[in-house]
Design an enzyme around this catalytic site. Structure first.
Site, PDB file in Angstrom:
ATOM      1  N   ARG A 238       0.960  -1.120   0.071  1.00 22.24           N
ATOM      2  CA  ARG A 238      -0.064   0.003   0.010  1.00 22.24           C
ATOM      3  C   ARG A 238       0.837   1.116   0.070  1.00 22.24           C
ATOM      4  O   ARG A 238       1.807   1.330   0.783  1.00 22.24           O
ATOM      5  CB  ARG A 238      -0.674   0.142   1.175  1.00 22.24           C
ATOM      6  CG  ARG A 238      -2.234  -0.561   1.222  1.00 22.24           C
ATOM      7  CD  ARG A 238      -3.074   0.121   0.036  1.00 22.24           C
ATOM      8  NE  ARG A 238      -4.532  -0.494  -0.029  1.00 22.24           N
ATOM      9  CZ  ARG A 238      -4.579  -1.527  -1.223  1.00 22.24           C
ATOM     10  NH1 ARG A 238      -3.652  -2.044  -1.589  1.00 22.24           N
ATOM     11  NH2 ARG A 238      -5.751  -2.104  -1.072  1.00 22.24           N
ATOM     12  N   GLU A 267      -2.254   8.221  -4.814  1.00 19.80           N
ATOM     13  CA  GLU A 267      -2.485   7.272  -6.254  1.00 19.80           C
ATOM     14  C   GLU A 267      -3.802   8.138  -6.798  1.00 19.80           C
ATOM     15  O   GLU A 267      -4.869   8.278  -5.874  1.00 19.80           O
ATOM     16  CB  GLU A 267      -2.698   5.813  -6.188  1.00 19.80           C
ATOM     17  CG  GLU A 267      -1.553   5.043  -5.765  1.00 19.80           C
ATOM     18  CD  GLU A 267      -1.719   3.561  -5.627  1.00 19.80           C
ATOM     19  OE1 GLU A 267      -2.809   3.090  -6.003  1.00 19.80           O
ATOM     20  OE2 GLU A 267      -0.763   3.124  -4.855  1.00 19.80           O
ATOM     21  N   HIS A 285      -0.003   0.087  -9.665  1.00 21.99           N
ATOM     22  CA  HIS A 285      -0.912  -0.760  -8.568  1.00 21.99           C
ATOM     23  C   HIS A 285      -1.497  -1.814  -9.636  1.00 21.99           C
ATOM     24  O   HIS A 285      -2.812  -1.759  -9.723  1.00 21.99           O
ATOM     25  CB  HIS A 285      -1.947   0.206  -8.023  1.00 21.99           C
ATOM     26  CG  HIS A 285      -2.640  -0.378  -6.878  1.00 21.99           C
ATOM     27  ND1 HIS A 285      -3.309   0.179  -5.868  1.00 21.99           N
ATOM     28  CD2 HIS A 285      -3.047  -1.655  -6.419  1.00 21.99           C
ATOM     29  CE1 HIS A 285      -3.226  -0.398  -4.851  1.00 21.99           C
ATOM     30  NE2 HIS A 285      -3.378  -1.661  -5.162  1.00 21.99           N
TER      31      HIS A 285
HETATM   32  C1  DGY Z   1      -5.975  -5.134  -2.885  1.00 21.29           C
HETATM   33  O1  DGY Z   1      -6.680  -6.176  -3.101  1.00 21.29           O
HETATM   34  O2  DGY Z   1      -5.757  -4.642  -1.828  1.00 21.29           O
HETATM   35  C2  DGY Z   1      -5.250  -4.678  -4.053  1.00 21.29           C
HETATM   36  O3  DGY Z   1      -4.437  -3.678  -3.879  1.00 21.29           O
HETATM   37  C3  DGY Z   1      -6.387  -4.177  -5.095  1.00 21.29           C
HETATM   38  O4  DGY Z   1      -5.627  -4.604  -6.444  1.00 21.29           O
END
Ligand code: DGY
Length: 328
Positions: A238, A267, A285
């Site tokens: 993240r 983002e 991402h």
């Molecule tokens: C998640 O599932 O948290 C991913 O980052 C989404 O693509």
């Protein structure tokens, strides 16, 4: 009367079809995110939302959706949802754990290898037509095999990353809030160490913890300064776990060797200074972005949604405290 639901991003047709049989579906099939204003307007009469991790569910959105019963993230991470605000209003929230672990681990390795072996830089060179012949001393990268992999956050995805390290004969160290059982450590062939030791000894440091306020900038200037100058940082977890400004400074000054990043602060408006650096492999991402996995994520999200709308407890309920006061 079928329940009204909103799907914020284009779903696969095979997901939309069964949904339409059970619900009145309004879906964003444009590929362009709705403005906040439009999103808030569209939720006004909806009982269920199928959303991406990029859609923010906060008090304002919830107040604009007085009929809302359930919010279903098509993502495992759920830092985009204000859970307390959902619970307070009796709105159930769900995510999609488990189905994207292996795919996200694959992407983590793609970034790790790309950063270690300077693939983006080498490809740019080749595409620019600059290749004149075999070069003995160009694009010299770092060996991955037999190096030390440090994993911060050894949950499901971290473990899938650790399993792949065996193929590279790596030593794997990890740090977690809670230490795993000795049996699991043995099965994974991983060693628990302090955070300080992880930073100090990792040749490759990969982050696999969820974002929370407590984990905000868990990797900042101080932590980067403790890493090896030859180290590579990988973040497919993240944005916000890493202080991007501090990382850019560390990469620019070669305080660490390289980074592989799939996620960023703010983002999609990530810090453009990353683009000026050669020693970083970048992706927008796409950790879970394979057809099979995205389909599995949508299917699980739909399962959560339909269960909740039928008055049943959804399989991946994030706020069980909301169950007794759920909207009916
Ligand atoms: C998640 O599932 O948290 C991913 O980052 C989404 O693509």
């Amino acid at each position: 009367m079928k329940p009204r639901i909103l799907v914020s991003r284009p779903p696969f047709p095979e997901v939309l079809q069964p949904l339409r049989q059970r619900c009145l579906v309004e879906a964003n099939e444009t590929g362009v995110a709705w403005s906040l204003e439009e999103f808030h307007r569209r939720v006004a009469d909806k009982e269920g939302l199928l959303i991406s991790g990029a859609d923010r569910i906060d008090e304002k959105l919830l107040d604009a959706a007085p009929h809302l019963k359930v919010v279903c993230n098509v993502a495992v991470g759920y830092n985009n949802i204000d859970l307390a605000a959902c619970t307070e209003r009796g709105v159930l929230a769900t995510n999609t754990p488990g189905v994207l672990d292996e795919t996200t681990a694959d992407l983590t390795w793609a970034l790790l290898l790309a950063a270690a072996r300077r693939l983006p830089e080498a490809e740019r060179f080749l595409r620019a037509g600059e290749w004149q012949g075999w070069m003995g001393d160009a694009f010299l990268g770092r060996d991955v095999h037999h190096a030390t992999l440090g994993i911060l956050g050894l949950g499901r995805i971290g473990q899938a990353v650790a399993r792949r390290a065996r193929g590279f004969s790596m030593k794997v160290l990890y740090h977690n809030r809670t230490r795993l059982s000795r049996k699991t450590e043995k099965a994974l062939d991983v060693q628990y160490v302090s955070f300080a030791r992880l930073l100090r000894e990792a040749d490759f440091l990969s982050l696999h913890l969820p974002y929370s306020q407590n984990a905000h900038h868990i990797i900042g200037a101080k932590e980067l300064a403790r890493m090896k100058p030859t180290a590579v940082l990988v973040n497919a977890a993240r944005g916000g776990l890493v202080d991007d400004v501090a990382l850019i400074a560390a990469l620019r000054s070669q305080r660490i060797a390289a980074a592989g990043l799939d996620v960023f602060e703010n983002e999609p408006n990530f810090n453009p200074d990353f683009l000026k650096l050669d020693n970083v492999a970048l992706a927008p991402h796409i950790g879970s972005a394979t057809r099979a996995t995205r389909l599995a994520m949508f299917e699980l999200a739909v399962k959560n949604l339909l269960a909740a709308l039928a008055g049943k407890r959804p399989p991946c309920l994030l706020n069980p405290e909301a169950w007794t006061k759920r909207r009916k």
